[in-house]
Design a protein around this motif. Structure first.
Motif, PDB file in Angstrom:
ATOM      1  N   SER A  56       0.725  -1.374  -0.001  1.00  0.00           N
ATOM      2  CA  SER A  56      -0.065  -0.131  -0.137  1.00  0.00           C
ATOM      3  C   SER A  56       0.840   1.266   0.075  1.00  0.00           C
ATOM      4  N   LEU A  57       2.122   1.140   0.424  1.00  0.00           N
ATOM      5  CA  LEU A  57       3.145   2.428   0.189  1.00  0.00           C
ATOM      6  C   LEU A  57       3.421   2.824  -1.149  1.00  0.00           C
ATOM      7  N   SER A  58       3.496   4.025  -1.246  1.00  0.00           N
ATOM      8  CA  SER A  58       3.471   4.720  -2.552  1.00  0.00           C
ATOM      9  C   SER A  58       4.929   4.439  -3.167  1.00  0.00           C
ATOM     10  N   THR A  59       4.956   4.384  -4.480  1.00  0.00           N
ATOM     11  CA  THR A  59       6.241   4.257  -4.998  1.00  0.00           C
ATOM     12  C   THR A  59       7.006   5.494  -5.488  1.00  0.00           C
ATOM     13  N   THR A  60       6.444   6.422  -5.084  1.00  0.00           N
ATOM     14  CA  THR A  60       6.814   7.950  -5.151  1.00  0.00           C
ATOM     15  C   THR A  60       7.706   8.203  -4.143  1.00  0.00           C
ATOM     16  N   LEU A  61       8.871   8.784  -4.027  1.00  0.00           N
ATOM     17  CA  LEU A  61       9.812   9.361  -3.076  1.00  0.00           C
ATOM     18  C   LEU A  61       9.850  10.765  -2.987  1.00  0.00           C
ATOM     19  N   LEU A  62       9.939  11.416  -2.027  1.00  0.00           N
ATOM     20  CA  LEU A  62      10.355  12.666  -1.871  1.00  0.00           C
ATOM     21  C   LEU A  62      11.736  12.855  -1.486  1.00  0.00           C
ATOM     22  N   TYR A  63      12.675  13.880  -1.886  1.00  0.00           N
ATOM     23  CA  TYR A  63      13.959  13.963  -1.344  1.00  0.00           C
ATOM     24  C   TYR A  63      14.427  15.518  -1.131  1.00  0.00           C
ATOM     25  N   PHE A  64      15.096  15.424  -0.491  1.00  0.00           N
ATOM     26  CA  PHE A  64      16.105  16.636  -0.141  1.00  0.00           C
ATOM     27  C   PHE A  64      17.442  16.660   0.177  1.00  0.00           C
ATOM     28  N   SER A 158      16.439  -2.745   1.002  1.00  0.00           N
ATOM     29  CA  SER A 158      16.650  -1.927   2.051  1.00  0.00           C
ATOM     30  C   SER A 158      17.924  -1.284   1.728  1.00  0.00           C
ATOM     31  N   ILE A 159      18.910  -1.883   0.968  1.00  0.00           N
ATOM     32  CA  ILE A 159      20.036  -0.943   0.597  1.00  0.00           C
ATOM     33  C   ILE A 159      19.964  -0.944  -1.244  1.00  0.00           C
ATOM     34  N   ALA A 210      25.818   7.892  -9.757  1.00  0.00           N
ATOM     35  CA  ALA A 210      25.991   6.563  -9.267  1.00  0.00           C
ATOM     36  C   ALA A 210      26.142   6.636  -7.682  1.00  0.00           C
ATOM     37  N   GLY A 211      24.972   5.892  -6.807  1.00  0.00           N
ATOM     38  CA  GLY A 211      25.270   6.145  -5.584  1.00  0.00           C
ATOM     39  C   GLY A 211      24.409   4.797  -4.914  1.00  0.00           C
ATOM     40  N   VAL A 212      23.952   5.044  -3.729  1.00  0.00           N
ATOM     41  CA  VAL A 212      23.184   4.018  -2.698  1.00  0.00           C
ATOM     42  C   VAL A 212      22.361   4.858  -1.864  1.00  0.00           C
ATOM     43  N   GLN A 213      21.234   4.329  -1.606  1.00  0.00           N
ATOM     44  CA  GLN A 213      20.003   4.605  -0.784  1.00  0.00           C
ATOM     45  C   GLN A 213      20.135   3.392   0.458  1.00  0.00           C
ATOM     46  N   PHE A 214      19.900   4.130   1.448  1.00  0.00           N
ATOM     47  CA  PHE A 214      19.689   3.009   2.829  1.00  0.00           C
ATOM     48  C   PHE A 214      18.371   3.356   3.580  1.00  0.00           C
ATOM     49  N   GLU A 215      17.500   2.406   3.599  1.00  0.00           N
ATOM     50  CA  GLU A 215      16.191   2.503   4.147  1.00  0.00           C
ATOM     51  C   GLU A 215      16.420   2.595   5.741  1.00  0.00           C
ATOM     52  N   LEU A 216      15.671   3.320   6.449  1.00  0.00           N
ATOM     53  CA  LEU A 216      15.545   3.551   7.811  1.00  0.00           C
ATOM     54  C   LEU A 216      14.450   3.074   8.468  1.00  0.00           C
ATOM     55  N   GLY A 217      13.537   2.688   7.547  1.00  0.00           N
ATOM     56  CA  GLY A 217      12.097   2.243   7.908  1.00  0.00           C
ATOM     57  C   GLY A 217      11.401   2.221   6.753  1.00  0.00           C
ATOM     58  N   ASP A 218      10.050   1.818   6.683  1.00  0.00           N
ATOM     59  CA  ASP A 218       9.072   1.861   5.582  1.00  0.00           C
ATOM     60  C   ASP A 218       9.100   3.143   4.713  1.00  0.00           C
ATOM     61  N   TRP A 220      11.285   6.314   5.550  1.00  0.00           N
ATOM     62  CA  TRP A 220      12.407   7.042   5.739  1.00  0.00           C
ATOM     63  C   TRP A 220      13.702   6.482   5.075  1.00  0.00           C
ATOM     64  N   SER A 221      14.526   7.251   4.387  1.00  0.00           N
ATOM     65  CA  SER A 221      15.806   6.605   4.076  1.00  0.00           C
ATOM     66  C   SER A 221      16.956   7.831   3.849  1.00  0.00           C
ATOM     67  N   VAL A 222      17.963   7.474   3.720  1.00  0.00           N
ATOM     68  CA  VAL A 222      19.133   8.479   3.357  1.00  0.00           C
ATOM     69  C   VAL A 222      19.913   8.070   1.983  1.00  0.00           C
ATOM     70  N   GLN A 223      20.320   8.834   1.356  1.00  0.00           N
ATOM     71  CA  GLN A 223      21.122   8.633   0.145  1.00  0.00           C
ATOM     72  C   GLN A 223      22.218   9.555   0.159  1.00  0.00           C
TER      73      GLN A 223
END
Length: 259
Positions: A56-64, A158-159, A210-218, A220-223
Protein backbone atom coordinates in the motif's frame (compact mmCIF):
# COMPACT_ATOMS: atom_id res chain seq x y z
CA UNK A 1 -11.83 -67.19 44.61
CA UNK A 2 -11.16 -64.02 46.50
CA UNK A 3 -7.62 -64.07 45.21
CA UNK A 4 -8.89 -64.29 41.63
CA UNK A 5 -11.25 -61.38 42.25
CA UNK A 6 -8.44 -59.24 43.65
CA UNK A 7 -6.25 -60.01 40.63
CA UNK A 8 -9.05 -58.99 38.26
CA UNK A 9 -9.61 -55.76 40.20
CA UNK A 10 -5.89 -54.88 40.02
CA UNK A 11 -5.81 -55.74 36.36
CA UNK A 12 -8.82 -53.52 35.63
CA UNK A 13 -7.30 -50.71 37.69
CA UNK A 14 -4.00 -50.90 35.80
CA UNK A 15 -5.83 -50.95 32.46
CA UNK A 16 -7.87 -47.92 33.52
CA UNK A 17 -4.77 -46.01 34.56
CA UNK A 18 -3.00 -46.86 31.30
CA UNK A 19 -6.08 -45.91 29.32
CA UNK A 20 -6.35 -42.56 31.09
CA UNK A 21 -2.66 -41.88 30.53
CA UNK A 22 -3.12 -42.70 26.86
CA UNK A 23 -6.06 -40.32 26.59
CA UNK A 24 -4.03 -37.63 28.37
CA UNK A 25 -1.07 -38.10 26.05
CA UNK A 26 -3.32 -38.04 22.98
CA UNK A 27 -5.03 -34.90 24.28
CA UNK A 28 -1.69 -33.20 24.86
CA UNK A 29 -0.53 -34.13 21.37
CA UNK A 30 -3.74 -32.83 19.85
CA UNK A 31 -3.53 -29.61 21.88
CA UNK A 32 0.10 -29.17 20.84
CA UNK A 33 -0.84 -29.69 17.19
CA UNK A 34 -3.73 -27.26 17.53
CA UNK A 35 -1.49 -24.64 19.18
CA UNK A 36 1.13 -25.07 16.45
CA UNK A 37 -1.51 -24.77 13.73
CA UNK A 38 -2.95 -21.68 15.43
CA UNK A 39 0.48 -20.08 15.69
CA UNK A 40 1.15 -20.83 12.01
CA UNK A 41 -2.19 -19.26 11.04
CA UNK A 42 -1.35 -16.19 13.16
CA UNK A 43 2.07 -15.86 11.48
CA UNK A 44 0.52 -16.21 8.03
CA UNK A 45 -2.07 -13.52 8.83
CA UNK A 46 0.69 -11.25 10.20
CA UNK A 47 2.88 -11.74 7.12
CA UNK A 48 -0.06 -11.15 4.81
CA UNK A 49 -0.85 -7.91 6.66
CA UNK A 50 2.77 -6.79 6.42
CA UNK A 51 2.76 -7.49 2.69
CA UNK A 52 -0.50 -5.58 2.25
CA UNK A 53 0.86 -2.65 4.24
CA UNK A 54 4.08 -2.65 2.22
CA UNK A 55 2.22 -2.89 -1.07
CA UNK A 56 0.00 0.00 0.00
CA UNK A 57 3.04 2.29 0.30
CA UNK A 58 3.54 4.67 -2.59
CA UNK A 59 6.31 4.11 -5.13
CA UNK A 60 6.92 7.88 -5.16
CA UNK A 61 9.75 9.27 -3.04
CA UNK A 62 10.36 12.87 -2.00
CA UNK A 63 13.99 13.88 -1.42
CA UNK A 64 15.96 16.84 -0.11
CA UNK A 65 19.63 17.02 -1.12
CA UNK A 66 22.65 19.09 -0.32
CA UNK A 67 25.42 18.99 -2.90
CA UNK A 68 29.10 19.74 -2.47
CA UNK A 69 31.01 20.05 -5.71
CA UNK A 70 34.50 20.71 -6.99
CA UNK A 71 33.85 22.98 -9.98
CA UNK A 72 36.52 23.32 -12.68
CA UNK A 73 35.64 25.01 -15.97
CA UNK A 74 36.63 24.94 -19.60
CA UNK A 75 37.49 28.40 -20.94
CA UNK A 76 38.36 28.89 -24.61
CA UNK A 77 38.79 31.91 -26.85
CA UNK A 78 35.68 32.93 -28.77
CA UNK A 79 35.87 32.68 -32.54
CA UNK A 80 35.84 35.71 -34.80
CA UNK A 81 35.73 39.41 -33.99
CA UNK A 82 35.11 39.14 -30.22
CA UNK A 83 37.88 36.69 -29.31
CA UNK A 84 40.80 37.60 -27.07
CA UNK A 85 43.74 35.81 -25.46
CA UNK A 86 43.09 34.16 -22.11
CA UNK A 87 45.84 36.08 -20.34
CA UNK A 88 45.67 35.74 -16.55
CA UNK A 89 42.28 34.04 -16.78
CA UNK A 90 44.15 30.99 -17.91
CA UNK A 91 45.51 30.77 -14.35
CA UNK A 92 42.10 30.48 -12.70
CA UNK A 93 41.53 27.40 -10.54
CA UNK A 94 38.45 25.37 -9.68
CA UNK A 95 36.40 26.42 -6.67
CA UNK A 96 34.18 24.50 -4.22
CA UNK A 97 30.50 25.27 -3.73
CA UNK A 98 27.39 24.01 -1.95
CA UNK A 99 24.13 23.62 -3.84
CA UNK A 100 20.67 22.51 -2.69
CA UNK A 101 17.79 20.64 -4.27
CA UNK A 102 14.47 19.03 -3.69
CA UNK A 103 12.35 16.76 -5.86
CA UNK A 104 10.69 13.39 -6.37
CA UNK A 105 11.67 9.95 -7.62
CA UNK A 106 9.05 7.56 -8.97
CA UNK A 107 9.74 3.82 -9.33
CA UNK A 108 8.05 3.28 -12.70
CA UNK A 109 9.41 -0.29 -12.98
CA UNK A 110 11.04 -2.81 -10.66
CA UNK A 111 14.50 -1.55 -11.68
CA UNK A 112 13.75 1.79 -13.33
CA UNK A 113 13.12 5.10 -11.54
CA UNK A 114 12.39 8.55 -12.96
CA UNK A 115 13.49 11.64 -11.03
CA UNK A 116 12.68 15.32 -11.35
CA UNK A 117 13.14 18.33 -9.12
CA UNK A 118 14.28 21.89 -8.58
CA UNK A 119 17.68 23.03 -7.36
CA UNK A 120 19.66 26.14 -6.51
CA UNK A 121 22.93 25.29 -8.22
CA UNK A 122 26.28 27.10 -8.06
CA UNK A 123 29.63 26.85 -9.85
CA UNK A 124 32.78 28.63 -8.76
CA UNK A 125 36.33 29.44 -9.80
CA UNK A 126 39.12 31.42 -8.14
CA UNK A 127 42.29 33.34 -8.93
CA UNK A 128 45.19 34.45 -6.77
CA UNK A 129 48.22 36.56 -7.65
CA UNK A 130 50.94 37.72 -5.29
CA UNK A 131 53.73 40.07 -6.38
CA UNK A 132 56.57 41.73 -4.52
CA UNK A 133 54.49 44.70 -3.41
CA UNK A 134 50.99 43.78 -4.56
CA UNK A 135 48.41 41.01 -4.32
CA UNK A 136 45.16 40.41 -6.13
CA UNK A 137 42.62 37.59 -5.78
CA UNK A 138 38.99 36.84 -6.52
CA UNK A 139 36.38 34.11 -6.17
CA UNK A 140 33.73 33.96 -8.88
CA UNK A 141 30.31 32.38 -8.44
CA UNK A 142 27.69 31.52 -11.08
CA UNK A 143 24.21 30.83 -9.66
CA UNK A 144 21.39 29.00 -11.44
CA UNK A 145 17.86 27.84 -10.79
CA UNK A 146 17.92 24.33 -12.21
CA UNK A 147 15.42 21.60 -13.07
CA UNK A 148 17.34 18.30 -12.99
CA UNK A 149 15.72 15.34 -14.76
CA UNK A 150 17.28 11.88 -14.36
CA UNK A 151 16.52 8.27 -15.10
CA UNK A 152 18.02 5.60 -12.82
CA UNK A 153 18.60 1.89 -12.92
CA UNK A 154 18.02 0.66 -9.35
CA UNK A 155 18.82 -2.60 -7.58
CA UNK A 156 18.07 -3.76 -4.06
CA UNK A 157 15.55 -2.94 -1.32
CA UNK A 158 16.81 -2.02 2.13
CA UNK A 159 20.13 -1.06 0.52
CA UNK A 160 19.40 0.23 -2.97
CA UNK A 161 22.06 0.94 -5.56
CA UNK A 162 21.31 3.62 -8.17
CA UNK A 163 23.03 4.54 -11.40
CA UNK A 164 21.70 6.90 -14.02
CA UNK A 165 21.99 9.75 -16.47
CA UNK A 166 20.10 12.97 -16.92
CA UNK A 167 19.89 16.52 -18.21
CA UNK A 168 19.70 19.71 -16.18
CA UNK A 169 18.13 22.82 -17.71
CA UNK A 170 19.44 25.91 -15.88
CA UNK A 171 18.11 29.46 -15.67
CA UNK A 172 20.82 32.03 -14.91
CA UNK A 173 20.26 33.91 -11.64
CA UNK A 174 23.42 35.86 -10.80
CA UNK A 175 27.12 36.40 -11.38
CA UNK A 176 29.05 37.34 -8.24
CA UNK A 177 32.74 38.03 -7.70
CA UNK A 178 34.48 38.69 -4.39
CA UNK A 179 37.63 40.73 -5.11
CA UNK A 180 40.53 41.40 -2.74
CA UNK A 181 43.75 43.29 -3.37
CA UNK A 182 46.70 44.96 -1.65
CA UNK A 183 48.38 48.00 -3.17
CA UNK A 184 52.06 49.01 -3.11
CA UNK A 185 51.53 50.80 0.18
CA UNK A 186 50.33 47.58 1.83
CA UNK A 187 46.70 48.68 2.13
CA UNK A 188 44.22 45.82 1.72
CA UNK A 189 40.89 46.53 0.03
CA UNK A 190 37.97 44.46 -1.22
CA UNK A 191 34.72 44.70 -3.13
CA UNK A 192 31.83 42.48 -4.17
CA UNK A 193 30.71 42.75 -7.77
CA UNK A 194 27.29 41.39 -8.80
CA UNK A 195 25.47 41.41 -12.10
CA UNK A 196 22.69 39.63 -13.97
CA UNK A 197 23.59 40.88 -17.47
CA UNK A 198 26.18 39.79 -20.00
CA UNK A 199 25.55 36.05 -19.56
CA UNK A 200 23.38 33.42 -21.21
CA UNK A 201 19.99 33.35 -19.51
CA UNK A 202 19.72 29.61 -20.20
CA UNK A 203 22.22 26.77 -19.93
CA UNK A 204 21.90 23.00 -20.03
CA UNK A 205 24.09 20.30 -18.51
CA UNK A 206 24.40 16.53 -18.81
CA UNK A 207 24.75 14.48 -15.63
CA UNK A 208 26.07 11.02 -14.72
CA UNK A 209 25.21 9.73 -11.23
CA UNK A 210 25.84 6.57 -9.20
CA UNK A 211 25.21 6.00 -5.50
CA UNK A 212 23.31 4.19 -2.78
CA UNK A 213 20.15 4.64 -0.72
CA UNK A 214 19.81 3.18 2.81
CA UNK A 215 16.32 2.47 4.20
CA UNK A 216 15.73 3.52 7.83
CA UNK A 217 12.19 2.14 7.90
CA UNK A 218 9.12 1.77 5.69
CA UNK A 219 9.09 5.47 4.81
CA UNK A 220 12.46 7.07 5.61
CA UNK A 221 15.80 6.67 3.86
CA UNK A 222 19.09 8.46 3.39
CA UNK A 223 21.03 8.63 0.15
CA UNK A 224 24.56 9.40 -0.97
CA UNK A 225 24.92 9.85 -4.74
CA UNK A 226 28.16 11.12 -6.34
CA UNK A 227 27.68 12.80 -9.71
CA UNK A 228 29.58 14.42 -12.55
CA UNK A 229 28.01 17.34 -14.40
CA UNK A 230 29.16 18.89 -17.67
CA UNK A 231 27.68 22.07 -19.12
CA UNK A 232 26.88 21.71 -22.82
CA UNK A 233 26.60 25.36 -23.85
CA UNK A 234 28.57 28.46 -22.90
CA UNK A 235 27.74 30.52 -19.81
CA UNK A 236 28.68 33.66 -21.79
CA UNK A 237 26.92 35.39 -24.65
CA UNK A 238 28.12 35.11 -28.22
CA UNK A 239 29.63 38.61 -27.99
CA UNK A 240 31.92 37.70 -25.08
CA UNK A 241 35.66 37.21 -25.57
CA UNK A 242 35.51 33.68 -24.15
CA UNK A 243 33.39 30.57 -24.17
CA UNK A 244 32.86 29.31 -20.64
CA UNK A 245 31.72 25.74 -19.88
CA UNK A 246 31.20 24.74 -16.26
CA UNK A 247 32.07 21.31 -14.87
CA UNK A 248 31.22 19.85 -11.46
CA UNK A 249 32.37 16.73 -9.65
CA UNK A 250 30.39 16.38 -6.45
CA UNK A 251 28.25 14.40 -4.03
CA UNK A 252 24.52 14.60 -3.33
CA UNK A 253 23.62 13.67 0.23
CA UNK A 254 20.11 13.88 1.60
CA UNK A 255 16.95 12.55 3.17
CA UNK A 256 14.28 10.57 1.32
CA UNK A 257 10.68 10.01 2.42
CA UNK A 258 8.15 7.67 0.81
CA UNK A 259 4.84 9.47 0.17
Amino acid sequence: MNEIMRLKMWRNLVCFILLMNGFSAISQIEMSRENTAKEERTQKVKKAKELRDKDSLSTTLLYFNTNWSYTPRKLIVNDGLFGDSLGERGNEEAGNKWSFGLGFRNQIHKNIALEGGIAFMRNSEKYNFEGVDTAYSYVTEYSYLALPIKIYYTYGKSIKFLGGVGITPQMFVRYKQNRNWKNSEGVEESEIFKTTTGFNTFAISATISAGVQFELGDRWSVQVIPEYRIQLNSSNTKQDAYKHYARALGVNAGIVVRL
